[in-house]
Scaffold this active site. Structure first.
Site, PDB file in Angstrom:
ATOM      1  N   ASP A   1      -0.641  -5.270   2.890  1.00  0.00           N
ATOM      2  CA  ASP A   1      -1.694  -3.677   4.046  1.00  0.00           C
ATOM      3  C   ASP A   1      -0.099  -3.962   5.522  1.00  0.00           C
ATOM      4  O   ASP A   1      -0.721  -4.384   6.218  1.00  0.00           O
ATOM      5  CB  ASP A   1      -3.010  -3.908   3.846  1.00  0.00           C
ATOM      6  CG  ASP A   1      -3.316  -2.301   4.523  1.00  0.00           C
ATOM      7  OD1 ASP A   1      -2.354  -1.661   4.534  1.00  0.00           O
ATOM      8  OD2 ASP A   1      -4.284  -2.372   4.324  1.00  0.00           O
TER       9      ASP A   1
ATOM     10  N   ASP B   1      -6.292  -4.522   0.814  1.00  0.00           N
ATOM     11  CA  ASP B   1      -6.960  -4.242   1.978  1.00  0.00           C
ATOM     12  C   ASP B   1      -8.271  -6.041   2.165  1.00  0.00           C
ATOM     13  O   ASP B   1      -7.550  -6.313   3.224  1.00  0.00           O
ATOM     14  CB  ASP B   1      -8.385  -3.365   1.531  1.00  0.00           C
ATOM     15  CG  ASP B   1      -7.984  -1.678   1.550  1.00  0.00           C
ATOM     16  OD1 ASP B   1      -6.930  -2.019   2.518  1.00  0.00           O
ATOM     17  OD2 ASP B   1      -8.078  -1.623   1.514  1.00  0.00           O
TER      18      ASP B   1
ATOM     19  N   GLU C   1       0.452  -1.290  -0.012  1.00  0.00           N
ATOM     20  CA  GLU C   1       0.057  -0.128   0.227  1.00  0.00           C
ATOM     21  C   GLU C   1       0.768   0.881   0.046  1.00  0.00           C
ATOM     22  O   GLU C   1       0.318   2.280  -0.429  1.00  0.00           O
ATOM     23  CB  GLU C   1      -0.470  -0.237   0.998  1.00  0.00           C
ATOM     24  CG  GLU C   1      -1.825   1.464   1.428  1.00  0.00           C
ATOM     25  CD  GLU C   1      -2.670   1.626   2.447  1.00  0.00           C
ATOM     26  OE1 GLU C   1      -3.842   2.038   2.463  1.00  0.00           O
ATOM     27  OE2 GLU C   1      -2.280   0.503   3.401  1.00  0.00           O
TER      28      GLU C   1
ATOM     29  N   ILE D   1      -0.147  -1.457   7.883  1.00  0.00           N
ATOM     30  CA  ILE D   1      -1.942  -2.022   8.634  1.00  0.00           C
ATOM     31  C   ILE D   1      -2.973  -1.501   8.017  1.00  0.00           C
ATOM     32  O   ILE D   1      -2.421  -0.156   7.739  1.00  0.00           O
ATOM     33  CB  ILE D   1      -0.804  -0.063  10.072  1.00  0.00           C
ATOM     34  CG1 ILE D   1      -0.079  -0.509  10.265  1.00  0.00           C
ATOM     35  CG2 ILE D   1      -1.914  -0.134  10.681  1.00  0.00           C
ATOM     36  CD1 ILE D   1       0.584   0.769  11.462  1.00  0.00           C
ATOM     37  N   ASP D   2      -3.499  -1.912   8.441  1.00  0.00           N
ATOM     38  CA  ASP D   2      -5.101  -2.028   8.097  1.00  0.00           C
ATOM     39  C   ASP D   2      -5.980  -1.464   8.674  1.00  0.00           C
ATOM     40  O   ASP D   2      -5.867  -2.424   9.954  1.00  0.00           O
ATOM     41  CB  ASP D   2      -5.636  -3.268   7.005  1.00  0.00           C
ATOM     42  CG  ASP D   2      -6.882  -3.040   6.662  1.00  0.00           C
ATOM     43  OD1 ASP D   2      -7.601  -2.471   5.569  1.00  0.00           O
ATOM     44  OD2 ASP D   2      -7.807  -4.386   6.900  1.00  0.00           O
TER      45      ASP D   2
ATOM     46  N   THR E   1      -5.308   2.418   9.822  1.00  0.00           N
ATOM     47  CA  THR E   1      -5.364   3.370  10.575  1.00  0.00           C
ATOM     48  C   THR E   1      -5.321   5.011  11.346  1.00  0.00           C
ATOM     49  O   THR E   1      -4.400   4.579  12.543  1.00  0.00           O
ATOM     50  CB  THR E   1      -4.174   3.774   9.229  1.00  0.00           C
ATOM     51  OG1 THR E   1      -3.586   3.193   8.348  1.00  0.00           O
ATOM     52  CG2 THR E   1      -2.840   4.994   9.508  1.00  0.00           C
TER      53      THR E   1
END
Length: 268
Positions: free
Chosen positions: A84, A211, A68, A86-87, A89
């Site tokens: 990802d 995601d 990402e 940190i999905d 954030t």
């Protein structure tokens, strides 16, 4: 091979979560924004992705990587990782529990391994193509589908006001026909919640591959059905993909849920 990729993703996912936790304990701030002023990136997002990329390439230097926060890394092995760092954030920024590291591996366009590690609780969802899905190492499966009026539906919203307006209109039309709707802030974890039976369905138009790649596999390997359908987001966002409506349900509840989405105006 899919099981080996899953195990590598688990090891790396745990390390990335540990790094993000450590950085949060030291205090965090917004490092940048993307699609809008509220679509934020933290230093931890970038550090987590850098760690994941470095760990993958140290073991599998010929693999490709899509992340990402960074540029795509080309590869020659036929394996591509979709990351990802940190999905969720905004949840991470505010100290809310639903954020995760999501790592998937793809071979010839098919997701074959996926891992989603909840950064707050440490709960680990994992799947390998044809080998089922697990939560903390124990097999999981979707719950039997209740009537539409008794289904708990999970969803999310984008960060542009025009996109949110479209999404909210569709969700408002769906709400009277289901038990309730939850918006918890992580697409990856929402799909895993459907996989382990703590949700009955998920729908959102606009998430990116990083995601949903890992969570989508976890759901299908847990007995669910996952697909990208043609929605109506292009009416307000012409650059959106044609098939941008992310839908996941237990397999036995697919047809009735998709019909409800059509009635609510989600589908093109």
């Amino acid at each position: 091979m899919s099981a080996e990729l899953r195990e590598l993703a688990l090891v790396i996912g745990r390390e990335a979560v540990a790094l993000a936790r450590q950085m949060r304990d030291g205090g965090i701030a917004v490092a940048d924004t993307k699609s809008s002023a509220v679509d934020v990136v933290t230093a931890a997002d970038r550090a987590s992705e850098e760690l994941i990329r470095a760990r993958i390439l140290a073991v599998r230097p010929d693999d490709a990587i899509m992340g990402e926060e960074g540029e795509d890394h080309p590869g020659t092995s036929g394996v591509r990782w979709i990351v990802d760092p940190i999905d969720g954030t905004v949840n991470y920024l505010y100290g809310l529990p639903d954020w995760a590291v999501s790592i998937a591996a793809e071979i010839d366009g098919e997701i074959v391994a996926g891992v989603v590690v909840n950064g707050s609780s440490g709960v680990e969802y994992a799947a390998a193509r044809g080998a089922g899905a697990t939560r903390d190492g124990r097999p999981i499966g979707v719950r039997p589908t209740p009537p539409l009026a008794e289904r708990l539906v999970l969803t999310g919203f984008g960060y542009r006001s025009d996109v949110r307006t479209h999404q909210a209109t569709c969700v408002a039309a769906l709400l009277p026909h289901v038990r309730d709707i939850r918006r918890m802030g992580s697409c990856a974890l929402d799909l895993c919640h459907v996989a382990d039976g703590s949700g009955d369905a998920y729908v959102e138009e606009g998430p990116s591959p990083w995601d949903y790649a890992a969570g989508g596999l976890v759901l299908t390997e847990a007995g669910g059905r996952f697909a990208l359908l043609a929605g109506r987001l292009r009416e307000v966002s012409p650059e959106a993909a044609t098939n941008a409506l992310v839908v996941g349900t237990p397999a036995d509840g697919w047809d009735t849920f998709v019909n409800a989405l059509r009635t609510a105006g989600f589908l093109a």
